[in-house]
Enzyme design. Sequence first.
Site, PDB file in Angstrom:
ATOM      1  N   ASP A   1       0.870  -1.038   0.131  1.00  0.00           N
ATOM      2  CA  ASP A   1      -0.179  -0.118   0.001  1.00  0.00           C
ATOM      3  C   ASP A   1       0.857   1.146   0.041  1.00  0.00           C
ATOM      4  O   ASP A   1       1.904   1.315   0.761  1.00  0.00           O
ATOM      5  CB  ASP A   1      -1.010  -0.015   1.364  1.00  0.00           C
ATOM      6  CG  ASP A   1      -2.088   0.515   0.842  1.00  0.00           C
ATOM      7  OD1 ASP A   1      -2.435   1.479   0.381  1.00  0.00           O
ATOM      8  OD2 ASP A   1      -3.173   0.138   1.437  1.00  0.00           O
TER       9      ASP A   1
ATOM     10  N   ASP B   1      -3.044   4.669  -2.344  1.00  0.00           N
ATOM     11  CA  ASP B   1      -4.018   5.273  -1.547  1.00  0.00           C
ATOM     12  C   ASP B   1      -4.186   6.698  -2.268  1.00  0.00           C
ATOM     13  O   ASP B   1      -3.705   7.365  -2.371  1.00  0.00           O
ATOM     14  CB  ASP B   1      -3.525   5.342  -0.219  1.00  0.00           C
ATOM     15  CG  ASP B   1      -4.482   5.935   0.938  1.00  0.00           C
ATOM     16  OD1 ASP B   1      -5.625   5.190   0.782  1.00  0.00           O
ATOM     17  OD2 ASP B   1      -4.400   6.766   1.557  1.00  0.00           O
TER      18      ASP B   1
ATOM     19  N   HIS C   1     -11.227  -2.433   3.325  1.00  0.00           N
ATOM     20  CA  HIS C   1     -10.914  -2.144   4.639  1.00  0.00           C
ATOM     21  C   HIS C   1     -11.692  -0.695   4.954  1.00  0.00           C
ATOM     22  O   HIS C   1     -12.050  -0.396   6.142  1.00  0.00           O
ATOM     23  CB  HIS C   1      -9.749  -1.788   4.978  1.00  0.00           C
ATOM     24  CG  HIS C   1      -9.133  -0.825   4.149  1.00  0.00           C
ATOM     25  ND1 HIS C   1      -8.777  -1.019   2.989  1.00  0.00           N
ATOM     26  CD2 HIS C   1      -8.731   0.404   4.490  1.00  0.00           C
ATOM     27  CE1 HIS C   1      -8.295   0.253   2.393  1.00  0.00           C
ATOM     28  NE2 HIS C   1      -8.180   1.086   3.532  1.00  0.00           N
ATOM     29  N   ASP C   2     -12.540  -0.157   3.841  1.00  0.00           N
ATOM     30  CA  ASP C   2     -13.067   1.002   4.070  1.00  0.00           C
ATOM     31  C   ASP C   2     -14.570   0.813   3.815  1.00  0.00           C
ATOM     32  O   ASP C   2     -15.412   1.802   3.894  1.00  0.00           O
ATOM     33  CB  ASP C   2     -12.590   1.985   2.949  1.00  0.00           C
ATOM     34  CG  ASP C   2     -11.054   2.728   3.296  1.00  0.00           C
ATOM     35  OD1 ASP C   2     -11.123   2.585   4.745  1.00  0.00           O
ATOM     36  OD2 ASP C   2     -10.560   3.217   2.587  1.00  0.00           O
TER      37      ASP C   2
ATOM     38  N   GLU D   1      -6.424   4.055  -6.089  1.00  0.00           N
ATOM     39  CA  GLU D   1      -7.615   4.339  -5.375  1.00  0.00           C
ATOM     40  C   GLU D   1      -7.769   5.703  -5.969  1.00  0.00           C
ATOM     41  O   GLU D   1      -7.207   6.580  -5.719  1.00  0.00           O
ATOM     42  CB  GLU D   1      -7.507   4.430  -4.034  1.00  0.00           C
ATOM     43  CG  GLU D   1      -8.665   4.802  -3.220  1.00  0.00           C
ATOM     44  CD  GLU D   1      -8.721   4.885  -1.771  1.00  0.00           C
ATOM     45  OE1 GLU D   1      -9.440   4.462  -0.877  1.00  0.00           O
ATOM     46  OE2 GLU D   1      -7.656   5.627  -1.355  1.00  0.00           O
TER      47      GLU D   1
END
Length: 558
Positions: A98, A199, A329-330, A253
Amino acid sequence: MNKAWWKEAVVYQIYPRSFMDSNGDGIGDLNGITEKLEYLKELGIDVIWLSPVYQSPNDDNGYDISDYQAIMEEFGTMEDYDRMLARAHELGIKIMMDLVVNHTSDEHAWFVESRKSVDNPYRDFYIWRKGKDGKEPNNWGSCFSGSAWKYDPQTDMYFLHLFSKKQPDLNWDNPKVRDRVFEMMNWWCEKGIDGFRMDVISLISKPEGLPDGIPGETGYADSGCANGPHVHEYLKEMNRKVLSHYDLITVGEASGVTLEEAKKYANADGSELNMVFQFEHTGGGPEADNHYGKWDSHKMPLPVWKKILSRWQTGLEGKAWNSLFLSNHDQPRSVSWFGNDSEQYREISAKMLGTCLHMMQGTPYVYQGEELGMCNAYFDQLEDYRDIESLNAYKELTETCGVSHEEMMGYLKRISRDNARTPMQWDDSANAGFTTGTPWIKVNSNYPKVNAKQEISDPDSVFSYYKKLIRLRHENEIIVYGDYKLLAPEDEALFIYTRMLGTQRLMVLCNFTEKEVSIPAEVTEQIPADAKLLIGNYSKQKEEMLQAYEARVYAYHL
């Protein structure tokens, strides 16, 4: 269509804090991941996307990084990391890190220097501005509630933070920032990692002059900064200086991304990234009367959802590449948001959702526990929640917006990010086998029935079904490369589409309701009598009917 290994791969996301604890401190760690790599090999995945494991004060669970080239002490050491990477590679599993470079922690050495004085060499590594008329430099809101600006008395100026106050945004317009980021990325690549998930990468280029957003719009910092003026220029530079030198998988993302923008980020010429995450299909429906952003959103009607997913399927075909996901995870747990997590339908609807997603064109992502049909935790007590976004929203909505405690708890149960962050359910022993200590966040109470140990040995489990879905993708080029076409777009219960490659055809039928539904005649007419049932989530099918949450995939030739 150009073939590539990352198009044919299936990615598994690990949220390290909640995956497996090897030392009994209640927090998942790198040695715990190493312990469970054989489990992932058994599932059949190709790539692990590892959520951040870098040194961090943990204001936003590791997405606030204080040292990009060190490991968070709770997770272990760099030696533990190297051992995990080597073992994964032995098993034929790649590791995607990440990459969080829109912002750092305010405890990062660069920011510690930056805030010292206006003429510090690191001052321009971040975005500092004087206030306007005794207020913030503009009206941007943080994605985690409140203003996107924090006043720093040391130099009588404000710094920008699109997320937490402890996550100052980097100034990507400064070439020195870009050079240092690229240097760090090359360091990881030389270590032997296999890719980056980036991210909020669509936010790195801020609009010129940092103008006010439109008052009243939720998260206008986010929408105002998404796909900024230099984002593609900076990603092309990243590609030239880092990505093109290695055989990597890269996904950005891209909050606020449009179809046209996605064609630039993930263009087929390979000058930026392999693919992007877009979030149109994960949000609430357009008819929902949302007062509080995501918190009071409702699931969108199936025809709208199908239209969104199909637009991305056909819009990127031959021009860019899709990433396929329902949870991460979000997000809340996919079976709780898109399916039905009741005892009667949890397994069958989890299998249906997996079928619907994995048969599309793109690279599928499995979020840890999704392959078990893990669902929302539905915590009753506010003190059980850990997520900064959830806790900030609770405070803001109850104190300033008049939302009652009961109503806000209902929102958290349905949509809080903590629903995806409860510990992985390994077996039916204490704490689901995740830890011998006290877990950092409570385990979902259904772990005695929903756990990996039970599902691995059950040929009818969600795990066994996912194993088959993944194997089918590896064995059938049509699932990876075939064209996509939506059928019965206005049907409110059924999601039906075809995949086409040469003379090969797949017909994918999914029932998103708990009622039996007739298959439209125009669909049944297209399925020849000798069509093979490739996969289905019921042992017995009914002619011309789909049972509750049933999924079927037929394979045939024209």
